[in-house]
Design a protein around this motif. Sequence first.
Motif, PDB file in Angstrom:
ATOM      1  N   GLY A  88     -20.759  37.190 -18.411  1.00 44.46           N
ATOM      2  CA  GLY A  88     -21.142  37.892 -19.635  1.00 44.46           C
ATOM      3  C   GLY A  88     -22.555  38.430 -19.517  1.00 44.46           C
ATOM      4  N   PRO A  89     -22.975  39.244 -20.457  1.00 43.59           N
ATOM      5  CA  PRO A  89     -24.305  39.851 -20.378  1.00 43.59           C
ATOM      6  C   PRO A  89     -25.418  38.834 -20.599  1.00 43.59           C
ATOM      7  N   HIS A  90     -26.454  38.948 -19.819  1.00 42.40           N
ATOM      8  CA  HIS A  90     -27.682  38.170 -19.976  1.00 42.40           C
ATOM      9  C   HIS A  90     -27.482  36.666 -19.899  1.00 42.40           C
ATOM     10  N   ALA A  91     -26.524  36.206 -19.116  1.00 43.30           N
ATOM     11  CA  ALA A  91     -26.302  34.775 -18.946  1.00 43.30           C
ATOM     12  C   ALA A  91     -27.304  34.226 -17.935  1.00 43.30           C
ATOM     13  N   LEU A  92     -27.770  33.031 -18.174  1.00 45.55           N
ATOM     14  CA  LEU A  92     -28.664  32.372 -17.247  1.00 45.55           C
ATOM     15  C   LEU A  92     -27.850  31.922 -16.049  1.00 45.55           C
ATOM     16  N   ALA A  93     -28.199  32.404 -14.856  1.00 43.85           N
ATOM     17  CA  ALA A  93     -27.435  32.109 -13.655  1.00 43.85           C
ATOM     18  C   ALA A  93     -28.150  31.121 -12.742  1.00 43.85           C
ATOM     19  N   MET A  94     -29.486  31.098 -12.784  1.00 44.50           N
ATOM     20  CA  MET A  94     -30.217  30.243 -11.865  1.00 44.50           C
ATOM     21  C   MET A  94     -31.580  29.904 -12.444  1.00 44.50           C
ATOM     22  N   VAL A  95     -32.023  28.688 -12.151  1.00 47.00           N
ATOM     23  CA  VAL A  95     -33.375  28.244 -12.486  1.00 47.00           C
ATOM     24  C   VAL A  95     -33.999  27.753 -11.191  1.00 47.00           C
ATOM     25  N   ILE A  96     -35.200  28.228 -10.888  1.00 46.16           N
ATOM     26  CA  ILE A  96     -35.894  27.838  -9.660  1.00 46.16           C
ATOM     27  C   ILE A  96     -37.271  27.314 -10.034  1.00 46.16           C
ATOM     28  N   VAL A  97     -37.657  26.200  -9.420  1.00 52.02           N
ATOM     29  CA  VAL A  97     -38.992  25.634  -9.609  1.00 52.02           C
ATOM     30  C   VAL A  97     -39.628  25.549  -8.237  1.00 52.02           C
ATOM     31  N   GLU A  98     -40.854  26.034  -8.105  1.00 48.65           N
ATOM     32  CA  GLU A  98     -41.538  25.926  -6.820  1.00 48.65           C
ATOM     33  C   GLU A  98     -43.036  25.829  -7.018  1.00 48.65           C
ATOM     34  N   ASN A  99     -43.698  25.317  -5.993  1.00 48.65           N
ATOM     35  CA  ASN A  99     -45.155  25.224  -6.002  1.00 48.65           C
ATOM     36  C   ASN A  99     -45.740  26.533  -5.483  1.00 48.65           C
ATOM     37  N   VAL A 100     -45.896  27.482  -6.366  1.00 47.52           N
ATOM     38  CA  VAL A 100     -46.513  28.760  -6.032  1.00 47.52           C
ATOM     39  C   VAL A 100     -47.163  29.293  -7.310  1.00 47.52           C
ATOM     40  N   ASP A 101     -48.312  29.899  -7.172  1.00 41.64           N
ATOM     41  CA  ASP A 101     -49.005  30.483  -8.327  1.00 41.64           C
ATOM     42  C   ASP A 101     -48.531  31.924  -8.482  1.00 41.64           C
ATOM     43  N   ALA A 102     -47.407  32.113  -9.170  1.00 43.50           N
ATOM     44  CA  ALA A 102     -46.813  33.446  -9.309  1.00 43.50           C
ATOM     45  C   ALA A 102     -47.685  34.377 -10.136  1.00 43.50           C
ATOM     46  N   ALA A 103     -48.476  33.834 -11.040  1.00 47.25           N
ATOM     47  CA  ALA A 103     -49.362  34.683 -11.839  1.00 47.25           C
ATOM     48  C   ALA A 103     -50.391  35.366 -10.930  1.00 47.25           C
ATOM     49  N   ARG A 104     -50.888  34.628  -9.975  1.00 47.96           N
ATOM     50  CA  ARG A 104     -51.892  35.189  -9.071  1.00 47.96           C
ATOM     51  C   ARG A 104     -51.250  36.010  -7.969  1.00 47.96           C
ATOM     52  N   ARG A 105     -50.118  35.531  -7.451  1.00 50.88           N
ATOM     53  CA  ARG A 105     -49.493  36.180  -6.310  1.00 50.88           C
ATOM     54  C   ARG A 105     -48.678  37.410  -6.687  1.00 50.88           C
ATOM     55  N   ASP A 106     -47.952  37.355  -7.812  1.00 53.97           N
ATOM     56  CA  ASP A 106     -47.028  38.432  -8.170  1.00 53.97           C
ATOM     57  C   ASP A 106     -47.337  39.094  -9.501  1.00 53.97           C
ATOM     58  N   GLY A 107     -48.378  38.658 -10.202  1.00 54.96           N
ATOM     59  CA  GLY A 107     -48.729  39.257 -11.474  1.00 54.96           C
ATOM     60  C   GLY A 107     -47.861  38.805 -12.628  1.00 54.96           C
ATOM     61  N   CYS A 108     -47.136  37.713 -12.468  1.00 53.78           N
ATOM     62  CA  CYS A 108     -46.276  37.196 -13.541  1.00 53.78           C
ATOM     63  C   CYS A 108     -47.115  36.504 -14.608  1.00 53.78           C
ATOM     64  N   THR A 109     -46.543  36.352 -15.775  1.00 57.25           N
ATOM     65  CA  THR A 109     -47.211  35.668 -16.873  1.00 57.25           C
ATOM     66  C   THR A 109     -47.240  34.172 -16.602  1.00 57.25           C
ATOM     67  N   THR A 110     -48.351  33.540 -16.904  1.00 65.83           N
ATOM     68  CA  THR A 110     -48.490  32.101 -16.747  1.00 65.83           C
ATOM     69  C   THR A 110     -47.981  31.405 -18.000  1.00 65.83           C
ATOM     70  N   ALA A 111     -47.194  30.344 -17.794  1.00 59.56           N
ATOM     71  CA  ALA A 111     -46.680  29.570 -18.929  1.00 59.56           C
ATOM     72  C   ALA A 111     -47.819  28.777 -19.556  1.00 59.56           C
ATOM     73  N   SER A 112     -47.642  28.445 -20.815  1.00 64.52           N
ATOM     74  CA  SER A 112     -48.657  27.660 -21.509  1.00 64.52           C
ATOM     75  C   SER A 112     -48.759  26.272 -20.875  1.00 64.52           C
ATOM     76  N   PRO A 113     -49.926  25.627 -20.982  1.00 64.61           N
ATOM     77  CA  PRO A 113     -50.117  24.310 -20.365  1.00 64.61           C
ATOM     78  C   PRO A 113     -49.172  23.224 -20.889  1.00 64.61           C
ATOM     79  N   ASP A 114     -48.625  23.404 -22.080  1.00 61.82           N
ATOM     80  CA  ASP A 114     -47.734  22.387 -22.630  1.00 61.82           C
ATOM     81  C   ASP A 114     -46.257  22.619 -22.284  1.00 61.82           C
ATOM     82  N   PHE A 115     -45.973  23.643 -21.459  1.00 59.08           N
ATOM     83  CA  PHE A 115     -44.594  23.899 -21.046  1.00 59.08           C
ATOM     84  C   PHE A 115     -44.084  22.712 -20.229  1.00 59.08           C
ATOM     85  N   ALA A 116     -42.915  22.199 -20.577  1.00 59.12           N
ATOM     86  CA  ALA A 116     -42.305  21.089 -19.851  1.00 59.12           C
ATOM     87  C   ALA A 116     -40.943  21.522 -19.338  1.00 59.12           C
TER      88      ALA A 116
END
Length: 116
Positions: A16-44
């Motif tokens: 279906g449209p816009h279904a979540l297909a994958m979640v990935i967690v990794e040790n990389v600073d995507a905000a610095r490396r790829d310009g992505c938005t940084t999650a808030s410090p309280d994100f769990a």
Amino acid sequence: VPRTVWFVSSTGAATGPHALAMVIVENVDAARRDGCTTASPDFAFPSFATPVVGAHRADLKHAFGSDRADRQGNVYYNSTRPAADGSTRSIYQRLGYRLDRAGLVTGIAIAQVTTD
């Protein structure tokens, strides 16, 4: 290094449209490396009662009974079961771990696909 969580959606017909297909967690600073938005410090990140980033290969063997790696050193666990909706569809799930040379978990990918 900050942890980055990637939420990957799919527009495939089976999900279906816009279904979540994958979640990935990794040790990389995507905000610095790829310009992505940084999650808030309280994100769990949700807990799935499985080894997480920072675990060791021995933790995978203890949790799942196996730690067999592919040629790149990644370890995967797969599950396929019938969908509980009375159809002939199947649900395929994969939990993947990326390990460094010392056997430390540096990334996790969780995926699910429903097939016809």
